[in-house]
Design a protein around this motif. Structure first.
Motif, PDB file in Angstrom:
ATOM      1  N   GLY A  66      47.358  46.020  14.229  1.00  0.00           N
ATOM      2  CA  GLY A  66      46.415  46.364  15.279  1.00  0.00           C
ATOM      3  C   GLY A  66      47.003  46.369  16.673  1.00  0.00           C
ATOM      4  N   ARG A  67      48.166  45.769  16.912  1.00  0.00           N
ATOM      5  CA  ARG A  67      48.724  45.672  18.254  1.00  0.00           C
ATOM      6  C   ARG A  67      50.196  46.070  18.262  1.00  0.00           C
ATOM      7  N   VAL A  68      50.625  46.545  19.434  1.00  0.00           N
ATOM      8  CA  VAL A  68      52.022  46.943  19.585  1.00  0.00           C
ATOM      9  C   VAL A  68      52.841  45.734  19.995  1.00  0.00           C
ATOM     10  N   PRO A  69      53.924  45.431  19.313  1.00  0.00           N
ATOM     11  CA  PRO A  69      54.761  44.288  19.693  1.00  0.00           C
ATOM     12  C   PRO A  69      55.689  44.639  20.857  1.00  0.00           C
ATOM     13  N   TYR A  70      55.987  43.639  21.674  1.00  0.00           N
ATOM     14  CA  TYR A  70      56.962  43.760  22.759  1.00  0.00           C
ATOM     15  C   TYR A  70      57.937  42.603  22.639  1.00  0.00           C
ATOM     16  N   CYS A  71      59.178  42.877  23.055  1.00  0.00           N
ATOM     17  CA  CYS A  71      60.216  41.847  23.046  1.00  0.00           C
ATOM     18  C   CYS A  71      60.475  41.395  24.475  1.00  0.00           C
ATOM     19  N   VAL A  72      60.375  40.093  24.713  1.00  0.00           N
ATOM     20  CA  VAL A  72      60.685  39.499  26.010  1.00  0.00           C
ATOM     21  C   VAL A  72      62.017  38.768  25.876  1.00  0.00           C
ATOM     22  N   SER A  73      62.988  39.159  26.722  1.00  0.00           N
ATOM     23  CA  SER A  73      64.324  38.558  26.664  1.00  0.00           C
ATOM     24  C   SER A  73      64.742  38.174  28.066  1.00  0.00           C
ATOM     25  N   PHE A  74      65.394  37.017  28.211  1.00  0.00           N
ATOM     26  CA  PHE A  74      65.867  36.587  29.522  1.00  0.00           C
ATOM     27  C   PHE A  74      66.899  35.480  29.340  1.00  0.00           C
ATOM     28  N   TYR A  75      67.605  35.172  30.427  1.00  0.00           N
ATOM     29  CA  TYR A  75      68.546  34.051  30.470  1.00  0.00           C
ATOM     30  C   TYR A  75      67.978  32.981  31.403  1.00  0.00           C
ATOM     31  N   TYR A  76      68.190  31.724  31.046  1.00  0.00           N
ATOM     32  CA  TYR A  76      67.691  30.630  31.872  1.00  0.00           C
ATOM     33  C   TYR A  76      68.814  29.622  32.098  1.00  0.00           C
ATOM     34  N   HIS A  77      68.702  28.888  33.209  1.00  0.00           N
ATOM     35  CA  HIS A  77      69.674  27.858  33.562  1.00  0.00           C
ATOM     36  C   HIS A  77      68.899  26.614  33.976  1.00  0.00           C
ATOM     37  N   MET A  78      69.081  25.514  33.214  1.00  0.00           N
ATOM     38  CA  MET A  78      68.327  24.277  33.462  1.00  0.00           C
ATOM     39  C   MET A  78      69.300  23.105  33.432  1.00  0.00           C
ATOM     40  N   LYS A  79      69.960  22.856  34.556  1.00  0.00           N
ATOM     41  CA  LYS A  79      70.970  21.803  34.657  1.00  0.00           C
ATOM     42  C   LYS A  79      70.519  20.800  35.717  1.00  0.00           C
ATOM     43  N   GLY A  80      70.516  19.515  35.347  1.00  0.00           N
ATOM     44  CA  GLY A  80      70.160  18.478  36.307  1.00  0.00           C
ATOM     45  C   GLY A  80      69.364  17.364  35.644  1.00  0.00           C
ATOM     46  N   LYS A  81      69.502  16.149  36.179  1.00  0.00           N
ATOM     47  CA  LYS A  81      68.822  15.010  35.560  1.00  0.00           C
ATOM     48  C   LYS A  81      67.340  14.974  35.873  1.00  0.00           C
ATOM     49  N   HIS A  82      66.899  15.833  36.842  1.00  0.00           N
ATOM     50  CA  HIS A  82      65.476  15.836  37.183  1.00  0.00           C
ATOM     51  C   HIS A  82      64.803  17.153  36.793  1.00  0.00           C
ATOM     52  N   ILE A  83      65.398  17.870  35.818  1.00  0.00           N
ATOM     53  CA  ILE A  83      64.831  19.163  35.400  1.00  0.00           C
ATOM     54  C   ILE A  83      63.410  18.951  34.869  1.00  0.00           C
ATOM     55  N   GLY A  84      62.491  19.798  35.327  1.00  0.00           N
ATOM     56  CA  GLY A  84      61.107  19.745  34.862  1.00  0.00           C
ATOM     57  C   GLY A  84      60.891  20.674  33.686  1.00  0.00           C
ATOM     58  N   THR A  85      59.965  21.634  33.830  1.00  0.00           N
ATOM     59  CA  THR A  85      59.590  22.513  32.722  1.00  0.00           C
ATOM     60  C   THR A  85      59.622  23.967  33.168  1.00  0.00           C
ATOM     61  N   LEU A  86      60.109  24.826  32.261  1.00  0.00           N
ATOM     62  CA  LEU A  86      60.040  26.268  32.456  1.00  0.00           C
ATOM     63  C   LEU A  86      59.118  26.840  31.384  1.00  0.00           C
ATOM     64  N   ASN A  87      57.986  27.392  31.804  1.00  0.00           N
ATOM     65  CA  ASN A  87      57.038  28.032  30.894  1.00  0.00           C
ATOM     66  C   ASN A  87      57.063  29.535  31.106  1.00  0.00           C
ATOM     67  N   VAL A  88      56.943  30.270  30.004  1.00  0.00           N
ATOM     68  CA  VAL A  88      56.746  31.717  30.062  1.00  0.00           C
ATOM     69  C   VAL A  88      55.365  32.002  29.492  1.00  0.00           C
ATOM     70  N   LEU A  89      54.503  32.569  30.296  1.00  0.00           N
ATOM     71  CA  LEU A  89      53.120  32.805  29.889  1.00  0.00           C
ATOM     72  C   LEU A  89      52.859  34.295  29.760  1.00  0.00           C
ATOM     73  N   LEU A  90      51.996  34.638  28.857  1.00  0.00           N
ATOM     74  CA  LEU A  90      51.513  36.012  28.675  1.00  0.00           C
ATOM     75  C   LEU A  90      50.152  36.118  29.341  1.00  0.00           C
ATOM     76  N   ARG A  91      50.058  37.000  30.311  1.00  0.00           N
ATOM     77  CA  ARG A  91      48.774  37.217  30.995  1.00  0.00           C
ATOM     78  C   ARG A  91      48.233  38.583  30.571  1.00  0.00           C
ATOM     79  N   VAL A  92      47.117  38.596  29.861  1.00  0.00           N
ATOM     80  CA  VAL A  92      46.491  39.830  29.383  1.00  0.00           C
ATOM     81  C   VAL A  92      45.288  40.120  30.267  1.00  0.00           C
ATOM     82  N   ARG A  93      45.207  41.368  30.714  1.00  0.00           N
ATOM     83  CA  ARG A  93      44.109  41.753  31.595  1.00  0.00           C
ATOM     84  C   ARG A  93      43.014  42.461  30.821  1.00  0.00           C
TER      85      ARG A  93
END
Length: 925
Positions: A813-840
């Motif tokens: 029923g739906r068309v798939p999409y591929c989300v690709s990216f590079y991330y860098h998370m270095k440090g003793k105080h690293i928090g959180t990286l979220n990737v969200l899908l926003r549908v309108r």
């Protein structure tokens, strides 16, 4: 092969323009300054290429303008309407701030700027100056020499002084001083030789350098200083003011009487250049057969770069004489306008001459010279008249004074021909009578057609002698058609040709105060009316309508001279349309039912006594053009066999204005195909899509599109499809690929590369470079330092992606999409990286599609995942700050493509293994 895929899923309103400037060509360097403006550095003579990348729907046109930079001319007069600005062999005066303006009429125009810095280095100029002063009570003389080196450059040049081939170091030689004079802004350096010594007589070289910027090589100039070095001096062979007769040959010689090295002599003229007939022979200037046009100031200059240049000036005056006029002034104390016995009378004579003060006036009475007496007073220069006017005053006029008086103007000893005017002063014969000015009957108002000719007449009906008539506009702010304020006519007839509307209005005619009685001027007025055909609105109008509906065409009359209309007729495709007579007071109007048979060109011809004008209407049921949508995210998809497909998108302009659109013709090079809408009408602002498949990499294609109705086909619009592999966003441009900062978060993501990193940034966190490892490459990151607090969020939103199919592969029923990216998370105080899908939909819905927390190592890592959105969507990157400042999170190379992700089955090697493999390869090589 065409693959059809059309769906109406997203309302796309007209969007305002957005612009960005990118550069190519021969740039030496491109950087950002402290106010985030790009600076484009280029060498003079190279080619400047700037391109304005625009977004917006409809596609906005582009206009380039420029403000004046340093020593720069205005660029506004030659504005360029093109996305690409190209300047071959750029000059230094073309440096400055360039603006790219994109405006499609929606919202506020988009304006971007870039500063172009043109680099150059001229050959330096070295001059020598000497001073001699008494020291210690004239016990000895100190001779000081200043070598002054000046150069024009950008950036400021660095100076190196050499004696012979040895650089001069001020710290090692007490006899020299090197400094920069005040107010020279870095373009001048002075070498001071104090109390000149024997070794100071040598060759001196001034070498200038801009440190090889833009590969500009160093330049230098050398001067030989000897004990005979002296400044130039000149002597003229003629007087500084030289008065000659026309037709003579003139030789002006500038003799060099001193100066070493031998000075170079040049001649110039002000104003203007040297005459074409001028010949320079060494230090002499020869003018052949001079005319008044050759007059002016001639300058002779001798230069040997020692001291100041020597100059001598000659004011060349060529005698000329023309336009001899006279005036008869009755006794002004008695307000008299005629010659009367027992009263004073003044006769005046004036000639336009050069030089004016050298004119000699001689007065004669009945052929005999006039000398000063008690009753005849000669004034060489009358203070009551224009400068250079001679007068003869007759005191207490008697019958013996009635005679013929002559005024002769001449240059004594000159070959210029003398001029003579005779004035007959008599009372009984009526030779001197005040003038009477009159406009002929019917001549007070003159009417003429635009583009034609006319004659305005003011006649001297009586009066002797008859003075000339001067014409001017009654409105003092308006000039005569010739561009002059006043025009003289001998016979009182002002002839006008090629009449235009701005000539309309009242004209004043008046007697001249010369060549007649110098009394109160007589004047009159003549009104010029310019007749022209009616001015109509609209001149042209494109009228679209559905067939079998009534159409009303109106042709408004804005202005008309004369205002009365004589005829109004309507034509269809050149043939007269018969209709009832129209009341001239009504607005010309034609109402009819549009049918396929009466589509065409309609013309309303409106006439008055001056001519005919027309309103033209192109009336049809043809649909309006389609408007391509250029801002489609990732329109290119790679296919098998070195092929690619392109997702072509557009909106239909005013689809309801004409008959129902049933499809489109699409042409790709030589292939044509009809797109069938299958009964679904286009809706204003709704994107339509068509997937063009089997395009060959790396070819480009021209695509043409035209809407189709039951009865007609609209005009084709075209665009070029270009293959590009830049479907991955590396944040390399300021637009950051259409990503935007979320306005509801607490702080923003920051675009940065190695060159723009803060040297005092937090250590042990954040990447050193972008994912590719280059210092120029950009990435996006969140800064965790103060004033950020734990839990603060920064959100980055992708462009809106349009779902172009309701079905996915294998009936899903739906068309798939591929989300690709590079991330860098270095440090003793690293928090959180979220990737969200926003549908309108009616309201947008956010859901977490990917998440990572805490320290992930010192390297960039790749993430990819599939999504299946139910409608138009965006991807949101959310960075959340933890408890400390060593918590910078970065992303790079984001890609969102249609289809499922292709998983990489190979496992990534640890960093120490990759380094070992690289060492092995180099060793084997």
């Amino acid at each position: 092969v065409f693959v059809l895929c059309i769906i109406y899923v997203l309302l796309v309103p007209k969007t305002p323009a957005n612009a960005q400037i990118i550069h190519s060509g021969a740039a030496c360097n491109v950087k950002d300054d402290n106010i985030s403006e790009r600076i484009y550095t280029i060498k003079e003579g190279d080619t400047l290429v700037l391109q304005c990348i625009v977004k917006g729907h409809p596609r906005p046109p582009v206009r380039w303008t420029k403000t004046a930079g340093s020593a720069s001319d205005k660029f506004m007069e030659t504005s360029i309407y093109n996305e690409t600005l190209r300047i071959e062999r750029i000059l230094r005066v073309q440096g400055g701030r360039y603006y790219c303006k994109a405006d499609n009429g929606v919202g506020v125009a988009a304006i971007k700027s870039i500063r172009v810095d043109v680099q150059y280095l001229d050959t330096p100029v070295l001059t020598v100056h000497q001073t001699i002063s008494d020291v210690r009570g004239s016990y000895y003389q100190e001779k000081t020499v200043f070598l002054r080196c000046t150069v024009n450059s950008n950036p400021p040049a660095r100076f190196i002084w050499k004696r012979g081939n040895t650089p001069i170091e001020q710290s090692k030689d007490n006899g020299v001083d090197i400094y920069e004079p005040l107010y020279t802004q870095g373009e001048t350096k002075v070498l001071k030789l104090k109390n000149l010594r024997l070794k100071d007589f040598a060759n001196y070289t001034c070498q200038v350098s801009v440190r090889n910027v833009c590969n500009i090589e160093d330049k230098s100039v050398t001067f030989r200083l000897t004990n005979g070095t002296t400044a130039p001096a000149l002597r003229l062979s003629v007087n500084e003011t030289l008065v000659v007769d026309p037709g003579r040959d003139v030789t002006m010689n500038c003799e060099v009487i001193s100066g070493f090295p031998r000075p170079t002599v040049t001649w110039s003229r002000y104003p203007g250049a040297l005459p074409l007939s001028a010949q320079v022979r060494g230090s002499a200037l020869v003018l052949r057969a001079v005319t008044p046009a050759d007059a002016g100031f001639y300058n002779c200059t001798a230069v040997n770069n020692v001291g100041n240049p020597a100059r001598r000036n000659v004011n060349l005056v060529v005698r000329s004489m023309s336009n001899l006029t006279f005036q008869i002034t009755p006794d002004s104390n008695k307000d008299s306008e005629s010659i009367q016995m027992g009263r004073d009378l003044k006769l005046s004579c004036h000639v336009d001459a050069t030089p004016q003060d050298k004119v000699n006036y001689t007065w004669y009475k009945n052929g005999a010279p006039v000398f000063n007496t008690e009753t005849l007073i000669l004034l060489r220069s009358d203070p009551d008249m224009a400068p250079g006017t001679s007068s003869l005053e007759i005191v207490d006029m008697k019958f013996r004074d009635l005679a013929t008086y002559s005024c002769v103007a001449s240059f004594p000893g000159s070959s210029v021909q003398e001029l003579r005017v005779d004035v007959n002063v008599t009372q009984s014969s009526g030779e001197v009578i005040p003038p009477v000015l009159a406009v002929p009957p019917g001549g007070q108002v003159v009417s003429a057609r635009e583009g034609g000719s006319a004659e305005l007449v003011c006649l001297v009906a009586d009066g002797k002698p008859r003075p000339p008539i001067l014409w001017s506009r009654v409105d003092k702010d308006q000039l005569m058609p010739s561009g002059q304020a006043v025009v003289e006519t001998r016979d009182g007839r002002l002839r006008l040709a090629n009449i235009s509307r701005d000539m309309m209005g009242p004209y004043r005619c008046q007697t001249a105060p010369y060549n007649g009685l110098n009394i109160k001027r007589r004047e009159a007025q003549v009104q010029l009316n310019v007749q022209y055909p009616p001015m109509l609105d609209p001149v042209f109008q494109d009228v679209r309508s559905r067939n079998y509906q009534f159409v009303t065409l109106r042709c408004g009359v804005l202005r008309s001279s004369p205002p009365r209309l004589t005829n109004v007729r309507w034509y269809r495709n050149g043939e007269l349309v018969r209709m009832p007579p129209l009341d001239p007071k009504d607005v010309p109007e034609y109402k009819f039912k549009l049918e396929p048979s009466n589509n065409g060109s309609y013309e309303c011809r409106v006439s008055n006594a001056a001519g005919t004008s027309a309103c033209t209407f192109d009336v049809s049921a043809r649909p309006y053009d389609a408007e391509f949508y250029f801002d489609t995210p990732n329109p290119i998809r790679i296919l098998k066999g070195n092929n690619y497909s392109f997702n072509l998108q557009w909106t239909q302009r005013d689809p309801e204005a004409t008959d129902r659109i049933i499809g489109y013709w699409i042409n790709q090079n030589l292939l044509s195909k009809q797109i069938d809408l299958k009964g679904v009408e286009p809706v204003k602002g709704v994107l339509q899509s068509y997937a063009i498949a089997d395009l060959r990499i790396p070819l480009s294609y021209e695509v043409r599109l035209a809407p189709i109705t039951t009865y007609s086909i609209g005009d084709y619009v075209s665009r070029t499809i270009q293959y590009s592999e830049h479907h991955v966003c590396g944040f390399e441009d300021e637009r950051i690929c259409g990503f935007s900062q979320d306005r509801t978060d607490m702080f923003d993501w920051t675009r940065q590369n190695r060159l723009t990193q803060n040297p005092k940034r937090s250590p042990n966190t954040g990447p050193e470079t972008d994912r590719s490892g280059t210092k120029e490459g950009y990435y996006m990151y969140i800064e965790a330092s103060r004033p950020r607090a734990p839990g603060d969020k920064a959100r980055l939103l992708s462009p809106l992606f349009n779902v172009t199919s309701v079905k996915g592969p294998k009936g899903s029923g739906r068309v798939p999409y591929c989300v690709s990216f590079y991330y860098h998370m270095k440090g003793k105080h690293i928090g959180t990286l979220n990737v969200l899908l926003r549908v309108r939909s009616i309201a947008y819905v956010d859901s977490v599609a990917w998440s990572k927390s805490s320290h992930q190592g010192p390297d960039w890592k790749k993430a990819l995942f599939d999504i299946s959105p139910s409608g138009p969507f965006q991807i949101m990157f959310e960075g959340i700050r933890d408890v400390g400042y060593e918590g910078d999170i970065a992303i790079d190379d984001v890609s969102i493509t249609k289809g499922k992700c292709k998983q990489d089955n190979s496992l990534p090697l640890p960093p120490h293994v990759r380094r070992l493999c690289a060492f092995c390869v180099r060793s084997l090589a």
